[in-house]
Design an enzyme around this catalytic site. Structure first.
Site, PDB file in Angstrom:
ATOM      1  N   GLY A  12      -0.444   2.994   4.810  1.00  0.00           N
ATOM      2  CA  GLY A  12       0.521   2.426   3.539  1.00  0.00           C
ATOM      3  C   GLY A  12       1.938   3.081   3.550  1.00  0.00           C
ATOM      4  O   GLY A  12       2.503   2.974   2.420  1.00  0.00           O
ATOM      5  N   ASN A  14       4.876   1.969   4.625  1.00  0.00           N
ATOM      6  CA  ASN A  14       5.827   1.024   4.408  1.00  0.00           C
ATOM      7  C   ASN A  14       5.602   0.672   2.790  1.00  0.00           C
ATOM      8  O   ASN A  14       6.499   0.239   2.267  1.00  0.00           O
ATOM      9  CB  ASN A  14       5.606  -0.077   5.274  1.00  0.00           C
ATOM     10  CG  ASN A  14       6.370   0.099   6.581  1.00  0.00           C
ATOM     11  OD1 ASN A  14       7.696   0.143   6.751  1.00  0.00           O
ATOM     12  ND2 ASN A  14       5.572   0.615   7.611  1.00  0.00           N
ATOM     13  N   LEU A  94      -3.054 -14.132  10.431  1.00  0.00           N
ATOM     14  CA  LEU A  94      -3.347 -14.741   9.480  1.00  0.00           C
ATOM     15  C   LEU A  94      -3.742 -16.326   9.812  1.00  0.00           C
ATOM     16  O   LEU A  94      -3.481 -16.858  10.645  1.00  0.00           O
ATOM     17  CB  LEU A  94      -1.827 -14.860   8.703  1.00  0.00           C
ATOM     18  CG  LEU A  94      -0.988 -13.662   8.059  1.00  0.00           C
ATOM     19  CD1 LEU A  94       0.185 -14.130   7.276  1.00  0.00           C
ATOM     20  CD2 LEU A  94      -1.868 -12.799   7.214  1.00  0.00           C
ATOM     21  N   HIS A 110       7.554  -4.828  12.429  1.00  0.00           N
ATOM     22  CA  HIS A 110       7.062  -4.860  13.494  1.00  0.00           C
ATOM     23  C   HIS A 110       7.951  -3.477  14.257  1.00  0.00           C
ATOM     24  O   HIS A 110       9.073  -3.506  14.033  1.00  0.00           O
ATOM     25  CB  HIS A 110       7.249  -5.834  14.609  1.00  0.00           C
ATOM     26  CG  HIS A 110       6.600  -5.591  15.910  1.00  0.00           C
ATOM     27  ND1 HIS A 110       5.273  -5.586  16.186  1.00  0.00           N
ATOM     28  CD2 HIS A 110       6.950  -5.216  17.053  1.00  0.00           C
ATOM     29  CE1 HIS A 110       4.968  -5.245  17.313  1.00  0.00           C
ATOM     30  NE2 HIS A 110       6.079  -5.121  17.864  1.00  0.00           N
TER      31      HIS A 110
HETATM   32  C1  GAR Z   1       3.715   0.483  11.009  1.00  0.00           C
HETATM   33  O1  GAR Z   1       4.528   1.263  11.966  1.00  0.00           O
HETATM   34  C2  GAR Z   1       4.102  -1.011  11.084  1.00  0.00           C
HETATM   35  O2  GAR Z   1       5.359  -1.392  11.779  1.00  0.00           O
HETATM   36  C3  GAR Z   1       3.012  -1.324  12.169  1.00  0.00           C
HETATM   37  O3  GAR Z   1       1.818  -0.743  11.836  1.00  0.00           O
HETATM   38  C4  GAR Z   1       2.255   0.483  11.110  1.00  0.00           C
HETATM   39  C5  GAR Z   1       1.877   0.533   9.731  1.00  0.00           C
HETATM   40  O4  GAR Z   1       1.937   1.841   8.880  1.00  0.00           O
HETATM   41  N1  GAR Z   1       2.609  -2.791  12.087  1.00  0.00           N
HETATM   42  C6  GAR Z   1       2.515  -3.576  13.249  1.00  0.00           C
HETATM   43  O5  GAR Z   1       2.361  -2.874  14.539  1.00  0.00           O
HETATM   44  C7  GAR Z   1       2.299  -4.913  13.067  1.00  0.00           C
HETATM   45  N2  GAR Z   1       2.133  -5.508  14.534  1.00  0.00           N
HETATM   46  P1  GAR Z   1       1.874   1.878   7.628  1.00  0.00           P
HETATM   47  O6  GAR Z   1       0.272   1.649   7.170  1.00  0.00           O
HETATM   48  O7  GAR Z   1       1.941   3.426   7.104  1.00  0.00           O
HETATM   49  O8  GAR Z   1       2.970   1.098   6.708  1.00  0.00           O
END
Ligand code: GAR
Length: 204
Positions: A12, A14, A94, A110
């Protein structure tokens, strides 16, 4: 006020970047009304709790089949009455019905410059492993609208990040998050909330 539902599966960071940006005014006219996780142990849920944000967990394991899981997920999203759904490290394909219902109202982050290192099987650390294996010198992150495909929706914003000699997937992931993801996702949300990116929302 733009009502945001944030869907998460993991750490989490982001989500935290969005919370911080709302708090310090880099995102205006927006509030997170719900955090939805498919993992009961996602640290993102703790971040929601610490920040007084309502959260719900919809765990595939609690449902007998994909259909009932999808229905519960849709109910959780619908229940938040969101103007915008943000996928912030949400590792669930989804339900097509949800994509149709929230057309141009779901955005995803992404961790690469789409169309490189995206699509089925490219998520999280795997994206950075693939980038390093290919030997690219520049990578980055992309915010895009979600459509029926995997990472195929219209691109909203990208930011490039240099790859350094000796990078490990973990080091590269951290740099991409710090320099790109945590920057462009709040920027895009602020622009949506303030009508600079049109998602077909009536201004309230
Ligand atoms: C992030 O790097 C996001 O860009 C990636 O997963 C991570 C989640 O981190 N998403 C993907 O790969 C989607 N295809 P977070 O839970 O710390 O935000």
């Amino acid at each position: 006020m733009l009502r945001i539902a944030v869907c998460v599966s993991g750490g989490g960071t982001n989500l935290q970047a969005i919370i911080d940006a709302i708090r310090d005014g880099r995102i205006t006219n927006a509030e997170i009304v719900s955090v939805i996780s498919n993992k009961p142990d996602a640290y993102a849920l703790k971040r929601a709790e610490e920040n007084g944000i309502k959260s719900v967990c919809v765990n595939r394991k609690d449902y007998p089949d994909k259909e009932s899981f999808y229905k519960a997920l849709m109910d959780a999203v619908d229940g938040a009455i969101p103007d915008l759904v943000v996928l912030a490290g949400f590792m669930v394909v989804l339900p097509p019905e949800m994509i149709r219902k929230y057309q141009r109202k779901i955005i995803n982050i992404h961790p690469s410059l789409i169309p490189s290192f995206c699509g089925d099987g490219f998520y999280g650390l795997k994206v950075h492993e693939a980038a390093l294996a290919r030997g690219v010198k520049v990578t980055g992150a992309t915010v895009h609208f979600v459509d029926e495909g995997t990472d195929t929706g219209p691109i909203i914003r990208q930011k490039a990040v240099d790859v350094h000699e000796g990078d490990t997937p973990e080091i590269l992931q951290k740099r991409v998050m710090e320099q790109a993801e945590w920057v462009i996702m709040p920027e895009v949300i602020d622009e949506i909330a303030n009508g600079e990116i049109n998602i077909g929302m009536e201004r309230k």
